[in-house]
Design a protein around this motif. Structure first.
Motif, short mmCIF file in Angstrom:
data_model
loop_
_atom_site.label_atom_id
_atom_site.label_comp_id
_atom_site.label_asym_id
_atom_site.label_seq_id
_atom_site.Cartn_x
_atom_site.Cartn_y
_atom_site.Cartn_z
N GLU A 1 76.07 1.94 99.91
CA GLU A 1 76.08 0.43 99.24
C GLU A 1 74.86 0.20 98.07
O GLU A 1 75.52 -0.22 97.01
CB GLU A 1 75.61 -0.57 100.42
CG GLU A 1 76.37 -0.83 101.23
CD GLU A 1 77.80 -1.41 100.62
OE1 GLU A 1 77.76 -2.29 100.01
OE2 GLU A 1 79.02 -1.43 101.62
N VAL A 2 73.89 0.96 98.19
CA VAL A 2 73.21 0.69 97.16
C VAL A 2 73.13 1.68 95.97
O VAL A 2 73.17 1.27 94.83
CB VAL A 2 71.31 0.84 97.40
CG1 VAL A 2 70.63 0.81 96.58
CG2 VAL A 2 71.09 -0.18 98.76
N ILE A 3 73.49 2.81 96.41
CA ILE A 3 73.85 3.96 95.09
C ILE A 3 75.02 3.31 94.32
O ILE A 3 75.22 3.42 93.04
CB ILE A 3 73.99 5.05 95.59
CG1 ILE A 3 72.52 5.96 96.13
CG2 ILE A 3 74.49 6.12 94.84
CD1 ILE A 3 72.60 7.05 96.85
N GLN A 4 76.02 2.98 94.89
CA GLN A 4 77.43 2.75 94.48
C GLN A 4 77.39 1.52 93.69
O GLN A 4 78.04 1.08 92.72
CB GLN A 4 78.45 2.82 95.45
CG GLN A 4 78.80 4.14 95.84
CD GLN A 4 80.11 4.51 96.68
OE1 GLN A 4 80.72 3.60 97.23
NE2 GLN A 4 80.29 5.77 96.58
N GLU A 5 76.30 0.47 94.16
CA GLU A 5 76.05 -0.81 93.44
C GLU A 5 75.41 -0.63 92.27
O GLU A 5 75.73 -1.12 91.03
CB GLU A 5 75.35 -1.97 94.28
CG GLU A 5 74.72 -3.00 93.34
CD GLU A 5 74.11 -3.91 94.41
OE1 GLU A 5 74.58 -4.52 95.39
OE2 GLU A 5 72.90 -4.27 94.14
N LYS A 6 74.62 0.44 92.00
CA LYS A 6 73.89 0.78 90.92
C LYS A 6 74.64 1.73 89.99
O LYS A 6 74.50 1.54 88.74
CB LYS A 6 72.45 1.61 91.10
CG LYS A 6 71.09 0.80 91.61
CD LYS A 6 69.93 1.50 92.04
CE LYS A 6 69.14 0.90 92.68
NZ LYS A 6 68.22 0.02 92.00
N PHE A 7 75.39 2.48 90.64
CA PHE A 7 76.01 3.66 89.77
C PHE A 7 77.41 3.53 89.63
O PHE A 7 78.21 4.16 88.56
CB PHE A 7 75.62 4.85 90.16
CG PHE A 7 74.26 5.18 89.97
CD1 PHE A 7 73.69 6.32 88.96
CD2 PHE A 7 73.44 5.10 91.13
CE1 PHE A 7 72.41 6.57 88.79
CE2 PHE A 7 72.06 5.34 90.99
CZ PHE A 7 71.69 5.83 89.82
N GLY A 8 78.34 2.68 90.65
CA GLY A 8 79.85 2.75 90.63
C GLY A 8 80.21 3.62 91.60
O GLY A 8 79.40 4.34 92.28
N ASP A 9 81.56 4.04 91.65
CA ASP A 9 82.17 4.60 92.71
C ASP A 9 81.99 6.33 92.46
O ASP A 9 82.31 6.77 91.43
CB ASP A 9 83.63 4.59 92.70
CG ASP A 9 84.25 4.89 94.09
OD1 ASP A 9 83.43 5.48 95.08
OD2 ASP A 9 85.26 4.95 94.24
N GLY A 10 81.03 6.84 93.19
CA GLY A 10 80.79 8.28 92.95
C GLY A 10 79.62 8.76 94.11
O GLY A 10 79.62 8.03 95.06
N ILE A 11 79.08 9.88 93.62
CA ILE A 11 78.35 10.30 94.64
C ILE A 11 76.97 11.04 94.05
O ILE A 11 77.04 11.27 92.86
CB ILE A 11 78.85 11.61 95.57
CG1 ILE A 11 78.99 12.94 94.65
CG2 ILE A 11 80.10 11.09 96.27
CD1 ILE A 11 79.04 14.04 95.43
N MET A 12 75.71 11.16 94.74
CA MET A 12 74.73 12.06 94.24
C MET A 12 74.85 13.37 94.47
O MET A 12 75.26 13.87 95.65
CB MET A 12 73.46 11.64 94.77
CG MET A 12 72.17 12.34 94.52
SD MET A 12 70.69 11.81 95.30
CE MET A 12 70.85 12.91 96.87
N SER A 13 74.97 14.39 93.40
CA SER A 13 75.47 15.71 93.65
C SER A 13 74.16 16.49 94.38
O SER A 13 73.01 16.17 94.32
CB SER A 13 75.30 16.74 92.21
OG SER A 13 75.48 17.84 92.41
#
Lengths: 146, 146, 146, 146, 146, 146, 146, 146, 146, 146
Positions: free
Chosen positions: F101-113
């Protein structure tokens, strides 16, 4: 009605009439282990026994087809958790190789059938604590060669 | 020597002398199921039986400690595959709930002990095919309340 | 009503009346661990305790049968995940072999029963952080030979 | 020498000298549960205790590094099978939710630490059968908010 | 209302008002990671924060008890599948032994607490692609000896 | 020599010379987390670092090929058991959905590599108990559409 | 509406209008694989494509939020069973190590991204039986050192 | 020599001669993916290719039988862990249902064969980062009716 | 209607009309095994057979689309439990390597297709007990090289 | 010699003499499937066949005991992976319920024995691709009632 519906109906009647499995078994002229397993849906009633249990318990007539249906014998927990059932699983795990050695020494290469099979539960009274006597009786099936 | 070494030594002697488990059991005055399980390393020999089996089979004296060691009772396959053992597992799966119903109807809330427990294998001759009679005998343990 | 319905009913009353498990336990004269486990459906109420808890909480009379029913003791997660429960599982994993060594050194070959068994939770106040004292009390069962 | 080698060396000496874990624990001034777990390689010896056990048992000096090494705490069977250890796992399964309710009622939202933690085994003599008293003592850790 | 109902209610309001988790966190004066986890039902709200979030979002008053309830922290997939979560699991798998070596070299034998613990997510702008900075902050707990 | 042989050789030299991972990392000019992971065989050394570590530790020249080999990154326990590593797994389980929730709120749809990725371990001294600060730094990768 | 509701709505319209995935993809100007995966809820629609598919299919306006929601990418069967999907899993199992060797020989130590990634399905007509041509196209990500 | 021995021999020669898989493939006139898989023991060499690779690499003559042996195609990790292989598994998980929809829309009810099958790896240079192009080519097999 | 609804509708009609699978198969001119599998939703009906079974059984017209839909072929129990199905699984386990040896000796390196495949069940009367004759017929697919 | 040693010895002789399983089977007068399974250690040789195969292949005399030993029938992969064996597993999964319906319609409630059982492999030449004909022949065992 499917087998599950019939099982639930049997439990309701059994509770209302305060019947024991032993009494139901006696009511249809079969052993208590087999009768209970068939009521739980793990065995199919032959037509005569289906008629008798419908009459004995007062089950609805439309339960007859479900009582006679051939069950799918499946269980939820591949490794059982309820302590009573787990102890039996533990016996199979601890003594499995032993039973293989002893049965095959007595009978040759083969297995004890779980299909042409019956089982009884008895109570042995004992001042140090009563004992459960569980007797399995299965046909020996020798491996084929061809 | 550890328990595994002793088991291997027993198998070698058993084969060389063409002994049966029944004979070894008779030689130490215990039942064949218990004796086999102890030889397979799934039960510990009391000192008297350890002495007897060393003498009966001609095992080395240094095996005594391993024979008396308390075993770790573990098995390889959580779900057994050998057909003889699987059939027993299947019986537990198919009839587990049935046995819970029947045992607890006869004894109350509790279990059959797998520790204060014994087991026998018998052969019933039958023209349609001999039958394996497996008898489990376990103390009933009622659940505590406190 | 089945055991699950009764558990839900108990939670609703407990919340409405702001009762603690300790108070319910005191209300029926049993320990808090056993009482909670029985309310969660993991132990069966003897008739006297079933009557007391119905009266103490004001449960419907038809809950009596479910309270006295012998439970199927199963759990969802073979490996628990909730941190409080996982820590207990971790203790069993890390110290399991140690406990086997120590218990069997003190008692001989056998096990601690989980059936003839009780358990208490205590709080030890400590300026560096309070401590949970968990005490398990189980009958030692020696392995049978036969 | 790695931790496994040292554990094996300890077992050989313990058997040769017929020592009990209790005696080894007394010899180094620690409790029997912790000492056994450290000898089995599931805890690390502080330097003083490493020196003491080397001296008490006559272990080779090069075992000191392995005794002090921080262990990898892993276990073979995710679901234990040995009956003594399984019974503890069963207690966690059957009473896990109960313990969560009771501990959190007494302490608030948090867990019992398995790290800032100790454990004792005691024997309670009882004419109906001796009892194992197992006491876990862990710091309560409240969940942080931030 | 239970925790799941409250989580659903929060999502509905969050969508209707086009709120971000960051705004909700600011509205109750806590960090965004903790606030989100508590809204998802994986942490319990202390009373002050429960009051604030009810007021900030306009949640029904009867949600207060559920917000403050101590959660059961469980997850569906023992091995996560969603790519974002799996990458974190992969980091634990690939670097687990490394972290054990490095943390224990810096701190001694013990662990990083997941209870006395907090976590932050930051965004580092970078022309080659922005970077996620994830910071875990946990108390070091040394293993006890006793 | 394969990667496993080199890892064993590094441990032997590290112990003989009483080196810390931090010193080895400083000796080759890389961070301690990466250096340790590469020494444990979970990352490949670029040629320059392979030369430096051979020279710094005095490894045999034939270890160069193994140091530079691209590793197979696998781990033994799908669900880790060592308490230090398990706590990290628990964080992923408990906070996985929150981080999504938090990462995608800050960055959009995707992942941390987890590939274009680095990690640091720091020690924060604290009178109530030192704290482990673990920082993960991964490139954000947005999902493609096509 | 959540993503599952929208997927169901799309299937109903697709069946009623006898549309093919290829036509829907052409209708919104994206490839058929990506469009199908987004309709099945495994990718999120950017706003422009969400508007186009709502208009092309006549979906309700309130589906827009769900179409644009970032999906949780999870699948039911850790080991797939449907024969079409299993064959792909089998290819990964049989050729996984081969692909690692070949890709890393061509590109160095790193992976093919499954995020910065696209995929196409083509049909190659062939008198001996048509062939499926499946093309995966992923960015190469080299492992970081730090 | 068995297949494993031959694979090890190939790796030793490949390293000594600094050969690439591509060169070995060219040396025997087959593609690099198939050649690598056959060298890793996951495919069998037809006699002509077995002769060629023995001659090209200078393998011992007795390796011919093992090269031609039909392999048992098995893999260690049911769910792969190495990041390069896991990404492929993830693609199968995330896009499995999509591929089923698209392939069956183009071809009818059936599957892509993993037996009558080939695969290529290509490198697409790209200023934003090179791309891996993986092409699977399998015969479409329609389901029989009978 | 989806495939599951149609299967249920078929069972209801089959029971009401006391039809056998053999009669339904004869009614549509296909074999009994294929017809049953298609009725259970594990194969798709070609249009002609869909029309015939709708007419023969009196199914509603809207079932046609579901009958013709390409099924997802999945099963509940990765290791089957019903004794009839388990015995088949056991045959695959016990004789799998044998069948690989014998089939590949007769046909070369390849497999028996499970797609271009049919199966029959026959009854062989026998005074010692009737025998089930199960015949699998699958196209041999040789492995490709490329 | 144990069963595994004998299997290895048979493979060495079979390769040296370029024998086919069919020839070995003819040499001892049994079918090729049974003979291969017994050579792989999954069935026990009766004494006459043990003598014949020792003589036919020139096995050492001390292999006789191992040839006649009753095997433990276990397999490595609960879910097989080799494509030839997996396809058989897939057939059991896809058609398991179908076979239950069809067999029990023809025979009543019971199973096909995997013990009183034989199997044949035949080759059917076909211009579109040869076909594997696999025939299983097992005694029908009706469930007992008691």
């Amino acid at each position: 009605m499917n087998k599950l519906d019939v099982t639930e109906a049997i439990f309701i009647i059994k509770n209302e009439k305060s019947l024991k499995w032993q009494e139901i078994a006696d009511g249809i002229g079969k052993s208590v282990v087999w009768t209970t397993s068939a009521c739980l849906g793990m065995n199919s009633f032959p037509e005569a026994e289906a008629d008798k249990i419908i009459s004995y318990l007062g089950l609805p007539l439309e339960s007859k087809q479900a009582l006679m249906e051939f069950p799918i014998k499946e269980w939820d927990k591949a490794i059982p958790q309820d302590p009573l059932v787990y102890r039996l699983y533990e016996v199979v795990g601890v003594y499995g190789d032993t039973l293989k050695e002893v049965i095959q020494e007595k009978f040759g290469d083969g297995i004890m059938s779980a299909i042409d099979f019956s089982m009884e539960v008895d109570k042995e009274e004992n001042p140090k604590g009563d004992r459960v006597i569980l007797t399995l009786n299965g046909k020996f099936l020798p491996y084929a060669t061809w």
